[in-house]
Design an enzyme around this catalytic site. Structure first.
Site, PDB file in Angstrom:
ATOM      1  N   GLU A  39       0.838  -1.203   0.000  1.00 24.33           N
ATOM      2  CA  GLU A  39       0.000   0.000   0.000  1.00 24.33           C
ATOM      3  C   GLU A  39       0.873   1.254   0.000  1.00 24.33           C
ATOM      4  OE1 GLU A  39      -3.632   1.747   2.832  1.00 24.33           O
ATOM      5  OE2 GLU A  39      -2.107   0.437   3.703  1.00 24.33           O
ATOM      6  N   LYS A 100      -9.692   2.191  -2.281  1.00 24.00           N
ATOM      7  CA  LYS A 100      -9.968   1.648  -0.945  1.00 24.00           C
ATOM      8  C   LYS A 100     -11.327   2.136  -0.456  1.00 24.00           C
ATOM      9  CE  LYS A 100      -7.544   1.192   3.529  1.00 24.00           C
ATOM     10  NZ  LYS A 100      -6.354   1.683   4.260  1.00 24.00           N
ATOM     11  N   CYS A 136      -5.314  -3.299   2.818  1.00 25.87           N
ATOM     12  CA  CYS A 136      -4.949  -3.218   4.227  1.00 25.87           C
ATOM     13  C   CYS A 136      -6.117  -3.434   5.190  1.00 25.87           C
ATOM     14  CB  CYS A 136      -4.256  -1.878   4.488  1.00 25.87           C
ATOM     15  SG  CYS A 136      -3.223  -1.882   5.983  1.00 25.87           S
TER      16      CYS A 136
END
Length: 205
Positions: A39, A100, A136
């Protein structure tokens, strides 16, 4: 097919220096069919959107890397105020982009970045593997993986996951593979930033 995960330490908020570090680590390495990086791979997990935002040079770097090495590349970056996973095909073209969706509010990510709304499915190795992308913190939300499961044979999580929660990182990656009966790729960084240590723990389940 062969998978490569580049588990490394980005140079904090210095995208140009991080590109050079990536260049040095990949030069001469056998990268296989698919290379996955963590990330925010060029800046580290920063809330400074200006420092993290990609420019043409960043895009061109990964485009050339994928084209010259004839491999797909999945890498975390920031564009248009969103924390993203960008996917370059083996021909160097941008083949997919995932925003995300669940931001890490504890770090204030929701105040710096806009959340995404859509899943992203893409193929690597000329379609031999169909991948559902996540980033994540989203590893903690199994329903996101369940949504992908009927359509993919792999899930990919790119992360900046601190060492003090390394046990949870591994346990959740294994759980997502068992629950969804598919491969799971976890690519995490190493090094230190803002008082946090990262020990990697990247793996294929």
């Amino acid at each position: 097919m062969r998978l490569s995960i580049l588990q490394y330490s980005p140079v904090w908020e210095d995208r140009a220096a991080s590109r050079e570090r990536i260049r040095a680590l990949t030069e001469g390495a056998e990268l296989g069919d698919w290379l996955v990086l963590p990330e925010m791979a060029l800046s580290g997990f920063t809330m400074d959107t200006k420092a993290a935002a990609w420019d043409e040079g960043d895009h061109a770097f990964f485009s050339a890397l994928s084209r010259e090495r004839r491999c797909a590349v999945t890498v975390g970056g920031v564009r248009d105020g969103r924390n993203q996973a960008l996917v370059f095909g083996h021909d160097g073209r941008l083949a997919g982009c995932y925003d995300k969706r669940i931001l890490f509010s504890i770090s204030g990510e929701h105040r710096s970045y806009e959340p995404g709304a859509e899943p992203q499915v893409y193929g690597v190795a000329q379609g031999a593997l169909t991948v559902g992308q996540l980033i994540c913190y989203e590893l903690r939300f199994p329903a996101l993986a369940w949504d992908y499961a009927p359509r993919v044979n792999a899930l990919c999580y790119i992360a900046s996951w601190p060492a003090k929660r390394a046990g949870q990182w591994r346990a959740l990656l294994v759980a997502r593979a068992i629950e969804n009966q598919c491969f799971v790729v976890g690519a995490n960084r190493v090094g230190s930033a803002l008082g946090l240590d990262y020990e990697g723990g990247s793996l294929l389940v």
